[in-house]
Write a protein that holds these residues in place. Structure first.
Motif, PDB file in Angstrom:
ATOM      1  N   ILE A  85       0.830  -1.206   0.000  1.00 18.49           N
ATOM      2  CA  ILE A  85       0.000   0.000   0.000  1.00 18.49           C
ATOM      3  C   ILE A  85       0.866   1.258   0.000  1.00 18.49           C
ATOM      4  CG2 ILE A  85      -1.747   1.280   1.277  1.00 18.49           C
ATOM      5  CD1 ILE A  85      -2.736  -1.275  -0.122  1.00 18.49           C
ATOM      6  N   VAL A  86       1.964   1.258   0.774  1.00 18.86           N
ATOM      7  CA  VAL A  86       2.802   2.467   0.788  1.00 18.86           C
ATOM      8  C   VAL A  86       3.500   2.665  -0.554  1.00 18.86           C
ATOM      9  CG1 VAL A  86       3.102   2.410   3.293  1.00 18.86           C
ATOM     10  CG2 VAL A  86       4.837   1.356   1.838  1.00 18.86           C
ATOM     11  N   VAL A  87       3.796   1.569  -1.258  1.00 22.74           N
ATOM     12  CA  VAL A  87       4.340   1.700  -2.611  1.00 22.74           C
ATOM     13  C   VAL A  87       3.282   2.297  -3.536  1.00 22.74           C
ATOM     14  CG1 VAL A  87       5.134   0.409  -4.632  1.00 22.74           C
ATOM     15  CG2 VAL A  87       6.055  -0.131  -2.374  1.00 22.74           C
ATOM     16  N   ALA A  88       2.046   1.807  -3.425  1.00 17.66           N
ATOM     17  CA  ALA A  88       0.960   2.342  -4.251  1.00 17.66           C
ATOM     18  C   ALA A  88       0.726   3.823  -3.964  1.00 17.66           C
ATOM     19  CB  ALA A  88      -0.311   1.536  -4.006  1.00 17.66           C
ATOM     20  N   SER A 299      11.647   2.834  -3.529  1.00 17.38           N
ATOM     21  CA  SER A 299      11.407   4.172  -4.082  1.00 17.38           C
ATOM     22  C   SER A 299      10.231   4.867  -3.409  1.00 17.38           C
ATOM     23  CB  SER A 299      11.176   4.079  -5.599  1.00 17.38           C
ATOM     24  OG  SER A 299      12.282   3.505  -6.251  1.00 17.38           O
ATOM     25  N   LEU A 300      10.205   4.785  -2.079  1.00 19.92           N
ATOM     26  CA  LEU A 300       9.129   5.439  -1.347  1.00 19.92           C
ATOM     27  C   LEU A 300       9.236   6.952  -1.458  1.00 19.92           C
ATOM     28  CD1 LEU A 300       8.403   3.617   2.026  1.00 19.92           C
ATOM     29  CD2 LEU A 300       7.542   3.162  -0.265  1.00 19.92           C
ATOM     30  N   ASP A 301       8.085   7.587  -1.624  1.00 16.76           N
ATOM     31  CA  ASP A 301       8.007   9.037  -1.624  1.00 16.76           C
ATOM     32  C   ASP A 301       8.294   9.558  -0.219  1.00 16.76           C
ATOM     33  OD1 ASP A 301       6.870  11.560  -3.105  1.00 16.76           O
ATOM     34  OD2 ASP A 301       5.878  11.496  -1.157  1.00 16.76           O
ATOM     35  N   GLU A 302       8.989  10.681  -0.113  1.00 14.94           N
ATOM     36  CA  GLU A 302       9.343  11.225   1.204  1.00 14.94           C
ATOM     37  C   GLU A 302       8.110  11.537   2.040  1.00 14.94           C
ATOM     38  OE1 GLU A 302      11.957  14.542   0.944  1.00 14.94           O
ATOM     39  OE2 GLU A 302      13.583  13.412  -0.019  1.00 14.94           O
ATOM     40  N   ALA A 303       7.047  12.024   1.392  1.00 18.65           N
ATOM     41  CA  ALA A 303       5.834  12.348   2.131  1.00 18.65           C
ATOM     42  C   ALA A 303       5.169  11.092   2.678  1.00 18.65           C
ATOM     43  CB  ALA A 303       4.864  13.112   1.238  1.00 18.65           C
ATOM     44  N   VAL A 304       5.253   9.998   1.934  1.00 17.72           N
ATOM     45  CA  VAL A 304       4.684   8.731   2.406  1.00 17.72           C
ATOM     46  C   VAL A 304       5.490   8.205   3.580  1.00 17.72           C
ATOM     47  CG1 VAL A 304       4.217   6.329   1.773  1.00 17.72           C
ATOM     48  CG2 VAL A 304       3.667   8.174   0.164  1.00 17.72           C
ATOM     49  N   PHE A 305       6.815   8.291   3.499  1.00 17.50           N
ATOM     50  CA  PHE A 305       7.645   7.871   4.628  1.00 17.50           C
ATOM     51  C   PHE A 305       7.352   8.719   5.861  1.00 17.50           C
ATOM     52  CE2 PHE A 305      11.629   8.106   7.115  1.00 17.50           C
ATOM     53  CZ  PHE A 305      11.714   6.760   7.484  1.00 17.50           C
ATOM     54  N   ALA A 306       7.120  10.005   5.654  1.00 15.93           N
ATOM     55  CA  ALA A 306       6.789  10.883   6.780  1.00 15.93           C
ATOM     56  C   ALA A 306       5.497  10.437   7.458  1.00 15.93           C
ATOM     57  CB  ALA A 306       6.667  12.324   6.305  1.00 15.93           C
ATOM     58  N   GLU A 307       4.547   9.940   6.680  1.00 20.47           N
ATOM     59  CA  GLU A 307       3.302   9.424   7.267  1.00 20.47           C
ATOM     60  C   GLU A 307       3.568   8.142   8.062  1.00 20.47           C
ATOM     61  OE1 GLU A 307       0.312  10.604   7.406  1.00 20.47           O
ATOM     62  OE2 GLU A 307       0.168  12.131   5.849  1.00 20.47           O
ATOM     63  N   LEU A 308       4.483   7.317   7.588  1.00 13.87           N
ATOM     64  CA  LEU A 308       4.815   6.080   8.294  1.00 13.87           C
ATOM     65  C   LEU A 308       5.350   6.349   9.697  1.00 13.87           C
ATOM     66  CD1 LEU A 308       6.552   3.838   5.593  1.00 13.87           C
ATOM     67  CD2 LEU A 308       4.468   3.284   6.847  1.00 13.87           C
ATOM     68  N   ILE A 309       6.161   7.370   9.836  1.00 16.98           N
ATOM     69  CA  ILE A 309       6.813   7.615  11.123  1.00 16.98           C
ATOM     70  C   ILE A 309       6.077   8.645  11.976  1.00 16.98           C
ATOM     71  CG2 ILE A 309       9.056   6.971  10.177  1.00 16.98           C
ATOM     72  CD1 ILE A 309       9.797   9.924  10.073  1.00 16.98           C
ATOM     73  N   ALA A 310       5.011   9.228  11.427  1.00 16.13           N
ATOM     74  CA  ALA A 310       4.265  10.248  12.173  1.00 16.13           C
ATOM     75  C   ALA A 310       3.429   9.611  13.277  1.00 16.13           C
ATOM     76  CB  ALA A 310       3.359  11.020  11.217  1.00 16.13           C
ATOM     77  N   PRO A 311       3.092  10.384  14.306  1.00 15.16           N
ATOM     78  CA  PRO A 311       2.175   9.874  15.328  1.00 15.16           C
ATOM     79  C   PRO A 311       0.835   9.510  14.698  1.00 15.16           C
ATOM     80  CG  PRO A 311       3.208  11.912  16.044  1.00 15.16           C
ATOM     81  CD  PRO A 311       3.535  11.759  14.598  1.00 15.16           C
ATOM     82  N   PRO A 312       0.195   8.451  15.152  1.00 16.53           N
ATOM     83  CA  PRO A 312      -1.100   8.073  14.578  1.00 16.53           C
ATOM     84  C   PRO A 312      -2.175   9.099  14.915  1.00 16.53           C
ATOM     85  CG  PRO A 312      -0.626   6.745  16.515  1.00 16.53           C
ATOM     86  CD  PRO A 312       0.624   7.533  16.223  1.00 16.53           C
TER      87      PRO A 312
END
Length: 410
Positions: A85-88, A299-312
């Protein structure tokens, strides 16, 4: 290095200098924690530092766990599926705040028109349950499953509560992918995640994989679960055995009589992206290791990675999980650290535990990917003692100690 633990158990594999305590703990699991067969792997700062396997891959203890032995990891699958999903998301197939119905119009039935991708991935969509139990044949019928999911009524108002979408999360995510990309989640994972990283991990086991590569499961029965959870969580047990409860209707959605039935050839071969992933600990740690360092290989987008590590983003109402009855935190398809389940060195960590004791997670602050996969199923919803011992040993090796709240830098 091969080590004989006892007459039946041999452990093998490698550890990097400084990670010898993890091997010692792995051996101790066989001596004192009733381990049957298992594997543990760790990536640290992009490099493999632990790759261990041992014990028996069958319940009769006739066959040793080999380097390429795979095992079913139950809900540990969710974290692997979430990588698809994060790749998508990185490729712009859909966005977190998109309404699912905008991509899948039939989904809008029964008041689901405003449910967002973010709410689904946070277990806040109110779609945790199904009525009836699905056979492998029904699961394999994509159009049948799609119609069943689309016509589902809400369990609660989306965004107001959270509850573990134990099986449904993966199927809804798969339909979202199918309506935006054309491939099911299992197919997308195989081609866009597993293949680039060289992973031996499958969501829907291919027929060509020999049976002897997949470990048998030594599973607990219902009576075992009843005895154990009556001492740990009586409310959970009462809900589980109440056929009208959200808990029962979320967890009893497969035509099975015991947990090990999920490891039967019929269920192995279909896609249950929340529950029937089969693979190696090495592959899980490889994926989490890449995610922990930014997802460059995917090739994750930086904004997507930021969502991964952000507080829920918590629900607007009670944070206690409607299904499993503890305070939980979810985001992006992953479990996040919460008061009742602490892991990693900060709230940036993300991963998924699986029924029976498996656990895989990424710790971006420590640049660490971890995976543990046993075939003797334990009776903990989280924090299986075998896994916790290994996790603690890893953090001690990299200069952290663990506490009841979270590993804290020394």
């Amino acid at each position: 290095m091969t080590i004989r633990v006892d007459e039946e158990s041999v452990i093998d594999g490698t550890v990097a200098d400084g990670f010898e305590p993890v091997r010692e703990t792995f051996a101790e699991n066989f001596r004192t924690r009733n381990e049957l067969g298992a594997a543990c792997a760790v990536y640290y700062r992009g490099e493999p530092v632990v790759d261990l396997w041992g014990g028996s891959r069958d319940t009769a203890c006739k066959y040793q766990w080999e380097a390429d032995t795979m095992v079913l990891v139950a809900s540990g699958t969710k974290g692997m599926a979430a990588a698809a999903i994060v790749v998508a998301l990185s490729r712009g197939l859909f966005a977190l705040d998109d309404r699912i119905a905008d991509h899948w119009p039939a989904f809008a039935q029964h008041g689901k028109d405003e449910v967002t991708v973010r709410q689904l991935l946070s277990h806040q969509a109110g779609l945790a349950t199904l009525d009836g139990r699905l056979s492998p044949e029904q699961i394999a019928n994509t159009e049948f499953l799609s119609d069943l999911l689309a016509t589902k009524e809400l369990d609660w108002e989306p965004g107001t509560r959270q509850g573990y979408h134990a099986f449904t999360l993966g199927w809804y995510a798969s339909e979202l992918l199918r309506h935006t990309d054309g491939r099911t989640l299992g197919q997308f994972f195989a081609e866009e995640v597993a293949e680039p990283l060289g992973l031996a991990f499958y969501i829907g086991l291919p027929e060509e994989i020999p049976d002897d590569r997949v470990a048998d499961l030594d599973a607990f029965g219902m009576l075992d679960m009843l005895r154990n959870f009556l001492t740990m969580s009586p409310r959970f047990v009462l809900s589980f055995f109440n056929p009208w409860s959200v808990t029962s209707r979320a967890l009893n959605v497969l035509a099975t009589s015991q947990p090990s039935d999920l490891n039967s050839p019929a269920f192995r071969g279909v896609e249950i992206p929340s529950a029937n992933g089969i693979g190696t600990a090495r592959s899980m740690a490889r994926l989490y290791g890449d995610l922990a360092t930014g997802g460059e290989a995917l090739s994750l987008d930086e904004a997507v990675f930021a969502e991964l590590i952000a507080p829920p983003v918590p629900p607007s109402g009670d944070r206690k999980d409607v299904v499993i009855g503890i305070e939980t935190a979810y985001a992006m398809g992953y479990s996040k650290p919460s008061p009742d389940f602490r892991f990693g060195t900060s709230d940036a960590a993300f991963g998924t535990p699986g029924a029976g004791g498996s656990f895989g997670f990424a710790d971006p602050d420590a640049e660490l990917g971890f995976a543990y996969t046993p075939n003797r199923m334990g009776l903990h919803l989280k924090d299986d003692p075998r896994e916790v011992a290994l996790r603690d040993a890893v953090y001690e090796c990299i200069g952290y100690r663990s506490s009841e709240t979270a590993p804290v830098r020394t």
